[in-house]
Design a protein around this motif. Structure first.
Motif, PDB file in Angstrom:
ATOM      1  N   MET A   1       0.716  -0.814   0.218  1.00 27.73           N
ATOM      2  CA  MET A   1       0.025   0.019  -0.189  1.00 27.73           C
ATOM      3  C   MET A   1       0.091   0.956   0.088  1.00 27.73           C
ATOM      4  SD  MET A   1      -3.001   1.738   2.626  1.00 27.73           S
ATOM      5  CE  MET A   1      -3.929   1.477   1.892  1.00 27.73           C
ATOM      6  N   LEU A   2       0.469   1.925  -0.535  1.00 31.01           N
ATOM      7  CA  LEU A   2       1.345   3.412  -0.885  1.00 31.01           C
ATOM      8  C   LEU A   2       1.574   4.822   0.213  1.00 31.01           C
ATOM      9  CD1 LEU A   2       2.929   5.454  -2.992  1.00 31.01           C
ATOM     10  CD2 LEU A   2       0.505   6.602  -3.409  1.00 31.01           C
ATOM     11  N   LYS A   3       2.480   5.033   0.922  1.00 31.19           N
ATOM     12  CA  LYS A   3       2.230   5.414   2.055  1.00 31.19           C
ATOM     13  C   LYS A   3       1.928   6.880   1.653  1.00 31.19           C
ATOM     14  CE  LYS A   3       1.039   2.525   5.486  1.00 31.19           C
ATOM     15  NZ  LYS A   3       0.131   2.149   6.614  1.00 31.19           N
ATOM     16  N   LEU A   4       2.256   8.554   2.118  1.00 28.03           N
ATOM     17  CA  LEU A   4       2.013   9.547   1.688  1.00 28.03           C
ATOM     18  C   LEU A   4       2.593  10.117   3.128  1.00 28.03           C
ATOM     19  CD1 LEU A   4      -1.125  10.166  -0.024  1.00 28.03           C
ATOM     20  CD2 LEU A   4       0.992   9.445  -1.165  1.00 28.03           C
ATOM     21  N   MET A   5       3.845  11.029   2.559  1.00 27.58           N
ATOM     22  CA  MET A   5       4.675  11.834   3.778  1.00 27.58           C
ATOM     23  C   MET A   5       4.784  12.923   3.432  1.00 27.58           C
ATOM     24  SD  MET A   5       7.567   8.648   4.373  1.00 27.58           S
ATOM     25  CE  MET A   5       7.887   8.095   3.092  1.00 27.58           C
ATOM     26  N   TYR A   6       4.995  13.749   3.613  1.00 24.41           N
ATOM     27  CA  TYR A   6       4.970  15.271   3.374  1.00 24.41           C
ATOM     28  C   TYR A   6       6.343  15.573   4.888  1.00 24.41           C
ATOM     29  CZ  TYR A   6       3.712  19.345   2.283  1.00 24.41           C
ATOM     30  OH  TYR A   6       3.751  21.147   1.416  1.00 24.41           O
ATOM     31  N   ILE A   7       6.755  16.644   4.498  1.00 27.59           N
ATOM     32  CA  ILE A   7       8.259  17.511   5.248  1.00 27.59           C
ATOM     33  C   ILE A   7       7.708  18.516   5.547  1.00 27.59           C
ATOM     34  CG2 ILE A   7      10.522  17.748   5.392  1.00 27.59           C
ATOM     35  CD1 ILE A   7      11.388  15.449   3.464  1.00 27.59           C
ATOM     36  N   THR A   8       7.634  19.729   6.511  1.00 28.40           N
ATOM     37  CA  THR A   8       7.326  20.599   6.410  1.00 28.40           C
ATOM     38  C   THR A   8       7.939  20.847   7.956  1.00 28.40           C
ATOM     39  OG1 THR A   8       5.493  22.537   6.385  1.00 28.40           O
ATOM     40  CG2 THR A   8       4.997  20.261   7.205  1.00 28.40           C
ATOM     41  N   ASN A   9       8.375  22.051   8.248  1.00 27.14           N
ATOM     42  CA  ASN A   9       8.116  22.658   9.520  1.00 27.14           C
ATOM     43  C   ASN A   9       7.044  23.660  10.300  1.00 27.14           C
ATOM     44  OD1 ASN A   9       8.722  25.431   8.227  1.00 27.14           O
ATOM     45  ND2 ASN A   9      10.901  25.054   9.521  1.00 27.14           N
ATOM     46  N   ASN A  10       6.310  23.535   9.239  1.00 23.34           N
ATOM     47  CA  ASN A  10       4.972  24.801   9.651  1.00 23.34           C
ATOM     48  C   ASN A  10       3.409  24.027   9.974  1.00 23.34           C
ATOM     49  OD1 ASN A  10       2.700  26.297   9.025  1.00 23.34           O
ATOM     50  ND2 ASN A  10       4.086  27.406   7.652  1.00 23.34           N
ATOM     51  N   PRO A  11       3.357  24.224  11.126  1.00 15.74           N
ATOM     52  CA  PRO A  11       1.914  23.671  11.595  1.00 15.74           C
ATOM     53  C   PRO A  11       0.984  23.104  11.080  1.00 15.74           C
ATOM     54  CG  PRO A  11       3.856  24.546  13.400  1.00 15.74           C
ATOM     55  CD  PRO A  11       4.098  24.962  11.948  1.00 15.74           C
ATOM     56  N   SER A  12       0.773  24.878   9.895  1.00 18.20           N
ATOM     57  CA  SER A  12      -0.324  25.145   9.490  1.00 18.20           C
ATOM     58  C   SER A  12      -0.705  24.645   8.197  1.00 18.20           C
ATOM     59  CB  SER A  12      -0.795  26.306   8.639  1.00 18.20           C
ATOM     60  OG  SER A  12      -0.870  27.319   9.933  1.00 18.20           O
ATOM     61  N   VAL A  13      -0.021  24.314   7.595  1.00 17.66           N
ATOM     62  CA  VAL A  13       1.013  23.395   6.839  1.00 17.66           C
ATOM     63  C   VAL A  13       0.423  21.912   7.222  1.00 17.66           C
ATOM     64  CG1 VAL A  13       2.445  22.695   4.995  1.00 17.66           C
ATOM     65  CG2 VAL A  13       2.363  24.884   5.059  1.00 17.66           C
ATOM     66  N   ALA A  14       0.503  21.344   7.972  1.00 18.40           N
ATOM     67  CA  ALA A  14       1.235  19.868   8.367  1.00 18.40           C
ATOM     68  C   ALA A  14      -0.475  19.356   8.245  1.00 18.40           C
ATOM     69  CB  ALA A  14       1.748  19.511   9.984  1.00 18.40           C
ATOM     70  N   SER A  15      -1.349  20.723   9.435  1.00 17.15           N
ATOM     71  CA  SER A  15      -3.218  20.275   9.435  1.00 17.15           C
ATOM     72  C   SER A  15      -3.950  19.820   8.039  1.00 17.15           C
ATOM     73  CB  SER A  15      -3.148  21.565   9.957  1.00 17.15           C
ATOM     74  OG  SER A  15      -3.636  21.431  11.610  1.00 17.15           O
ATOM     75  N   ILE A  16      -2.961  20.926   6.964  1.00 18.05           N
ATOM     76  CA  ILE A  16      -3.700  21.192   5.337  1.00 18.05           C
ATOM     77  C   ILE A  16      -3.768  19.356   4.866  1.00 18.05           C
ATOM     78  CG2 ILE A  16      -3.562  21.672   3.310  1.00 18.05           C
ATOM     79  CD1 ILE A  16      -2.790  24.367   4.459  1.00 18.05           C
ATOM     80  N   VAL A  17      -2.139  19.262   5.088  1.00 16.55           N
ATOM     81  CA  VAL A  17      -1.851  17.681   5.077  1.00 16.55           C
ATOM     82  C   VAL A  17      -2.542  16.702   5.548  1.00 16.55           C
ATOM     83  CG1 VAL A  17      -0.231  18.769   2.850  1.00 16.55           C
ATOM     84  CG2 VAL A  17       0.660  17.842   5.546  1.00 16.55           C
ATOM     85  N   GLU A  18      -2.816  16.943   6.527  1.00 19.67           N
ATOM     86  CA  GLU A  18      -3.058  15.693   7.527  1.00 19.67           C
ATOM     87  C   GLU A  18      -4.321  16.069   6.222  1.00 19.67           C
ATOM     88  OE1 GLU A  18      -3.155  14.535  12.484  1.00 19.67           O
ATOM     89  OE2 GLU A  18      -3.460  16.002  11.621  1.00 19.67           O
ATOM     90  N   GLY A  19      -4.738  16.975   6.911  1.00 23.98           N
ATOM     91  CA  GLY A  19      -6.513  16.796   6.108  1.00 23.98           C
ATOM     92  C   GLY A  19      -6.295  16.352   5.460  1.00 23.98           C
ATOM     93  N   ALA A  20      -5.603  15.990   4.652  1.00 23.88           N
ATOM     94  CA  ALA A  20      -6.541  15.811   2.673  1.00 23.88           C
ATOM     95  C   ALA A  20      -5.222  14.143   2.760  1.00 23.88           C
ATOM     96  CB  ALA A  20      -4.809  16.247   2.181  1.00 23.88           C
ATOM     97  N   GLY A  21      -4.865  13.315   4.467  1.00 23.44           N
ATOM     98  CA  GLY A  21      -4.497  12.003   3.677  1.00 23.44           C
ATOM     99  C   GLY A  21      -3.217  11.498   3.871  1.00 23.44           C
ATOM    100  N   VAL A  22      -2.270  12.595   4.211  1.00 21.66           N
ATOM    101  CA  VAL A  22      -1.045  11.666   4.254  1.00 21.66           C
ATOM    102  C   VAL A  22      -1.129  11.324   5.647  1.00 21.66           C
ATOM    103  CG1 VAL A  22       1.371  13.252   4.549  1.00 21.66           C
ATOM    104  CG2 VAL A  22      -0.424  14.328   3.164  1.00 21.66           C
ATOM    105  N   ASP A  23      -0.409  10.431   5.486  1.00 19.91           N
ATOM    106  CA  ASP A  23      -0.187   9.302   6.696  1.00 19.91           C
ATOM    107  C   ASP A  23       0.577   9.692   7.771  1.00 19.91           C
ATOM    108  OD1 ASP A  23      -1.632   7.022   5.550  1.00 19.91           O
ATOM    109  OD2 ASP A  23      -0.626   7.318   3.757  1.00 19.91           O
TER     110      ASP A  23
END
Length: 59
Positions: A1-23
């Motif tokens: 299964m594909l796992k989506l990962m995202y690198i950021t140091n911005n809590p607002s961006v982290a919230s957005i990508v979490e809501g978009a389904g990033v694992d």
């Protein structure tokens, strides 16, 4: 299964990508030798500090 990962140091961006389904969301803390390994590549070479990680975890 594909796992989506995202690198950021911005809590607002982290919230957005979490809501978009990033694992997995993480802050890239590694920098020793990174310039040698990624030299000539079009890569972001950030130097995050523990203080930034603590900030991200609080938000």
């Amino acid at each position: 299964m594909l796992k989506l990962m995202y690198i950021t140091n911005n809590p607002s961006v982290a919230s957005i990508v979490e809501g978009a389904g990033v694992d997995r969301i993480f802050v890239d803390m590694e920098y020793i030798g990174k310039a040698d390994r990624q030299g000539g590549m079009d890569a972001v070479q950030s130097h995050q500090r523990l203080k930034m990680l603590k900030y991200c975890l609080r938000h």
